[in-house]
Design a protein around this motif. Structure first.
Motif, short mmCIF file in Angstrom:
data_model
loop_
_atom_site.label_atom_id
_atom_site.label_comp_id
_atom_site.label_asym_id
_atom_site.label_seq_id
_atom_site.Cartn_x
_atom_site.Cartn_y
_atom_site.Cartn_z
N PHE A 196 0.70 -1.00 -0.18
CA PHE A 196 0.09 -0.09 0.29
C PHE A 196 0.93 1.76 0.39
CE2 PHE A 196 -2.62 -2.95 1.51
CZ PHE A 196 -4.03 -2.61 0.96
N ASP A 197 1.81 1.37 -0.50
CA ASP A 197 2.79 2.17 -0.17
C ASP A 197 2.94 3.17 -1.59
OD1 ASP A 197 4.03 1.60 2.03
OD2 ASP A 197 6.45 1.10 0.86
N PRO A 198 2.63 4.56 -1.18
CA PRO A 198 2.80 5.23 -2.87
C PRO A 198 4.09 4.89 -3.48
CG PRO A 198 3.74 6.85 -1.50
CD PRO A 198 2.70 5.45 0.01
N GLY A 208 7.30 5.48 -6.79
CA GLY A 208 8.53 6.61 -6.71
C GLY A 208 9.58 5.67 -5.36
N ARG A 209 9.41 5.00 -4.35
CA ARG A 209 10.46 4.79 -3.68
C ARG A 209 11.28 3.98 -4.48
NH1 ARG A 209 9.99 2.51 2.38
NH2 ARG A 209 11.75 1.66 2.82
N THR A 210 12.37 3.52 -4.01
CA THR A 210 13.09 2.28 -4.16
C THR A 210 13.95 1.11 -3.46
OG1 THR A 210 14.23 3.62 -6.17
CG2 THR A 210 15.28 1.60 -5.83
N TYR A 211 12.51 0.00 -3.79
CA TYR A 211 13.66 -0.78 -2.53
C TYR A 211 14.73 -1.52 -3.34
CZ TYR A 211 8.46 0.64 -1.53
OH TYR A 211 7.44 1.34 -1.27
N GLY A 212 14.97 -2.37 -1.93
CA GLY A 212 16.87 -3.27 -2.02
C GLY A 212 16.04 -4.49 -2.04
N PHE A 213 16.34 -5.33 -2.81
CA PHE A 213 15.05 -6.79 -2.65
C PHE A 213 17.28 -7.65 -2.24
CE2 PHE A 213 12.80 -6.14 -6.27
CZ PHE A 213 11.69 -4.89 -4.94
N GLY A 214 18.49 -7.26 -2.32
CA GLY A 214 19.55 -7.59 -2.20
C GLY A 214 19.96 -7.82 -3.37
N TRP A 215 21.83 -8.63 -2.54
CA TRP A 215 22.34 -8.84 -3.84
C TRP A 215 22.60 -8.18 -4.78
CZ3 TRP A 215 25.68 -13.56 -3.14
CH2 TRP A 215 25.56 -14.28 -2.25
N ASP A 229 7.87 -5.84 -2.91
CA ASP A 229 6.75 -5.39 -4.00
C ASP A 229 5.50 -6.66 -3.15
OD1 ASP A 229 8.81 -7.48 -4.08
OD2 ASP A 229 7.62 -7.97 -6.93
N ASN A 230 6.23 -6.86 -2.14
CA ASN A 230 4.72 -8.24 -2.02
C ASN A 230 5.08 -7.92 -0.04
OD1 ASN A 230 7.06 -10.12 -3.46
ND2 ASN A 230 4.90 -10.75 -3.21
N LEU A 231 5.06 -7.78 -0.10
CA LEU A 231 4.94 -6.89 1.89
C LEU A 231 5.78 -5.20 1.82
CD1 LEU A 231 3.81 -7.04 4.04
CD2 LEU A 231 4.89 -8.13 5.61
N ASP A 232 5.31 -3.84 1.93
CA ASP A 232 5.71 -3.13 2.04
C ASP A 232 5.48 -2.24 3.27
OD1 ASP A 232 3.31 -1.78 1.65
OD2 ASP A 232 3.66 -1.12 -0.39
N VAL A 233 6.34 -1.57 3.05
CA VAL A 233 6.16 -0.21 4.75
C VAL A 233 4.47 -0.70 5.37
CG1 VAL A 233 6.78 1.63 6.53
CG2 VAL A 233 7.97 0.84 4.35
N GLY A 285 2.20 -2.10 4.28
CA GLY A 285 1.80 -3.55 4.94
C GLY A 285 1.70 -4.62 5.72
N ARG A 286 2.98 -3.56 5.92
CA ARG A 286 3.36 -4.37 7.63
C ARG A 286 2.48 -3.77 8.44
NH1 ARG A 286 8.05 -7.15 8.16
NH2 ARG A 286 9.30 -7.34 5.66
N LEU A 287 2.43 -2.20 8.61
CA LEU A 287 1.70 -1.50 9.55
C LEU A 287 0.40 -2.45 9.45
CD1 LEU A 287 1.92 2.14 8.93
CD2 LEU A 287 2.94 0.41 10.85
N LEU A 288 -0.40 -3.02 8.44
CA LEU A 288 -1.94 -3.70 8.52
C LEU A 288 -2.14 -5.09 9.40
CD1 LEU A 288 -4.22 -3.56 5.46
CD2 LEU A 288 -3.88 -5.89 5.86
N LEU A 289 -0.68 -5.71 8.60
CA LEU A 289 -0.67 -7.20 9.19
C LEU A 289 -0.91 -6.73 10.96
CD1 LEU A 289 3.08 -8.69 7.89
CD2 LEU A 289 0.33 -8.43 7.12
N THR A 290 -0.84 -5.58 11.50
CA THR A 290 -1.34 -5.76 13.29
C THR A 290 -2.47 -6.01 13.15
OG1 THR A 290 -0.90 -3.49 12.73
CG2 THR A 290 1.33 -4.62 13.58
N ALA A 291 -3.61 -5.68 11.98
CA ALA A 291 -5.10 -5.37 12.56
C ALA A 291 -5.32 -6.50 12.26
CB ALA A 291 -5.29 -4.01 11.81
N ALA A 292 -4.52 -7.41 11.58
CA ALA A 292 -5.17 -8.45 10.70
C ALA A 292 -5.38 -9.45 11.83
CB ALA A 292 -4.89 -8.94 9.62
N THR A 293 -6.93 -10.26 12.04
CA THR A 293 -6.67 -11.36 13.02
C THR A 293 -5.42 -12.04 13.04
OG1 THR A 293 -8.98 -11.07 12.89
CG2 THR A 293 -8.50 -12.80 14.13
N THR A 294 -5.48 -12.94 11.66
CA THR A 294 -3.77 -13.64 11.55
C THR A 294 -3.09 -13.74 10.21
OG1 THR A 294 -3.02 -15.92 12.05
CG2 THR A 294 -5.00 -15.88 10.76
N THR A 295 -2.06 -13.96 9.89
CA THR A 295 -0.90 -13.14 8.85
C THR A 295 -0.42 -15.22 8.71
OG1 THR A 295 0.05 -11.70 9.30
CG2 THR A 295 0.49 -12.82 7.67
N ILE A 296 -0.67 -15.63 7.44
CA ILE A 296 -0.45 -17.03 6.75
C ILE A 296 1.17 -16.84 6.14
CG2 ILE A 296 -0.59 -19.27 6.24
CD1 ILE A 296 -3.53 -19.03 7.03
#
Length: 263
Positions: free
Chosen positions: A29-31, A33-40, A72-76, A78-89
Motif C-alpha cells: 500500500f505504499d505510494p 516513487g520509492r526504490t526498494y532493495g531486494f538484496g545482492w 513488492d510483496n510486503l511494503d511499509v 503493508g506491514r502496518l496492516l498486518l498488526t490489524a489482521a486477525t492472523t497472517t499465514i
C-alpha cells in the motif's frame, strides 16, 4: 457453488471475500516513487500506487503472505496492516521474523481458518522457486497457497506466489487440480542477472495451465514496478499464440473495483 468477490488493489494485492471471510494477499500500500532493495545488488522502483488505500480496506480476517522479505510483496504500509489482521499465514522463516499471530508453513503443510457461522478454509502451502535453479539462498523462502472450502464447484483456489515454472510446482498443481488460479506473472528480471527470470513469463504460464486446465486464470503482479519485464501487453501478445483452450481461461481483473466470480 461459491460466489467470491475479488478486488485487485495492485501488484500482488487482492482482497478475496466470500461467506463472511475477508482475506488479503501480499499487502502493498505504499505510494509510488520509492526504490526498494531486494538484496545482492538488486533493486526496483515502485511505479504505481494502490488502487485503494489501506485505511479504507475494512477488517481483514487473514493475510496470505507469500513472503515477507521483498518490498513488492510486503511494503511499509503493508506491514502496518498486518498488526490489524486477525492472523497472517506465511513461510516458516517469515513467521519467525514477524512473530505475533503469524502462522508459518512449508510447502505441503496445511492450516485451517475457522470462525462461527462461516465455512472452514483449508490452506495448503505450495512450492515456489523465486528464480533460477539454486537461487533459494539468494531469493529466500516463498510459498503459494491452495484454498479449499465447502461448495467450490470447479476446485480449489490457488495463489501461485512469486515463482518460475519448475517440476515441483507442476507436481503440486496437478495434485491440487485448482479451479481458479491467481497467477503471479511479470517475468521479473534485473540488469545485474541478465536474462534470468525470477517470476513466470506468459509462456511458462501457458505451459503450466495447459497441463492442469483450471477453469479460470486471473493474472496479477505483472506491472507497477521497474523490475517487471513482461507487462499486460507482452502477456497478451504471447497468449495470442497459445492454444485456444488455455487462452480462453485468462481473465483480467479490473483494478480497484470488485468482481464476482463463481468458484
Amino acid at each position: 457453488m461459491s460466489d467470491v468477490r475479488f478486488t485487485h488493489i495492485g501488484g500482488p494485492t487482492v482482497l478475496i471475500e466470500f461467506d463472511g471471510w475477508r482475506l488479503l494477499t501480499d499487502p502493498t500500500f505504499d505510494p509510488p516513487g520509492r526504490t526498494y532493495g531486494f538484496g545482492w545488488g538488486t533493486s526496483s522502483r515502485k511505479l504505481t500506487g494502490p488502487a485503494l488505500p489501506a485505511a479504507g480496506l475494512g477488517p481483514v480476517d487473514a493475510v496470505l503472505l507469500t513472503h515477507d522479505h521483498h518490498g513488492d510483496n510486503l511494503d511499509v504500509a503493508g506491514r502496518l496492516l498486518l498488526t490489524a489482521a486477525t492472523t497472517t499465514i506465511t513461510t516458516s522463516s517469515g513467521a519467525r521474523r514477524l512473530g505475533g499471530t503469524a502462522r508459518g508453513l512449508k510447502a505441503g503443510q496445511s492450516t485451517r481458518l475457522e470462525a462461527p457461522g462461516r465455512p472452514a478454509i483449508e490452506i495448503t502451502a505450495t512450492p515456489c522457486r523465486h528464480g533460477p535453479p539454486l537461487s533459494r539462498p539468494i531469493t529466500g523462502d516463498v510459498i503459494g497457497f491452495a484454498l479449499t472450502w465447502p461448495g467450490q464447484m470447479h476446485g480449489p483456489l490457488w495463489i501461485t506466489g512469486d515463482t518460475v515454472y519448475h517440476r515441483a510446482l507442476h507436481r503440486a498443481a496437478a495434485a491440487i487440480r485448482p479451479g481458479t488460479v491467481l497467477l503471479h506473472l511479470g517475468g521479473v528480471g534485473f540488469p545485474l542477472t541478465g536474462p534470468l527470470h525470477y517470476t513466470m513469463t506468459a509462456r511458462q504460464a501457458v505451459r503450466l495451465c495447459g497441463a492442469i486446465s483450471p477453469h479460470t486464470i486471473l493474472p496479477v503482479h505483472y506491472e507497477g514496478w521497474q523490475h517487471f519485464r513482461q507487462g499486460r501487453d507482452g502477456i497478451e501478445r504471447d497468449l495470442r499464440r497459445a492454444p485456444q483452450q488455455v487462452r480462453a481461461r485468462f481473465h483480467w481483473l479490473p483494478t480497484g473495483s470488485a468482481e464476482h466470480l463463481q468458484l
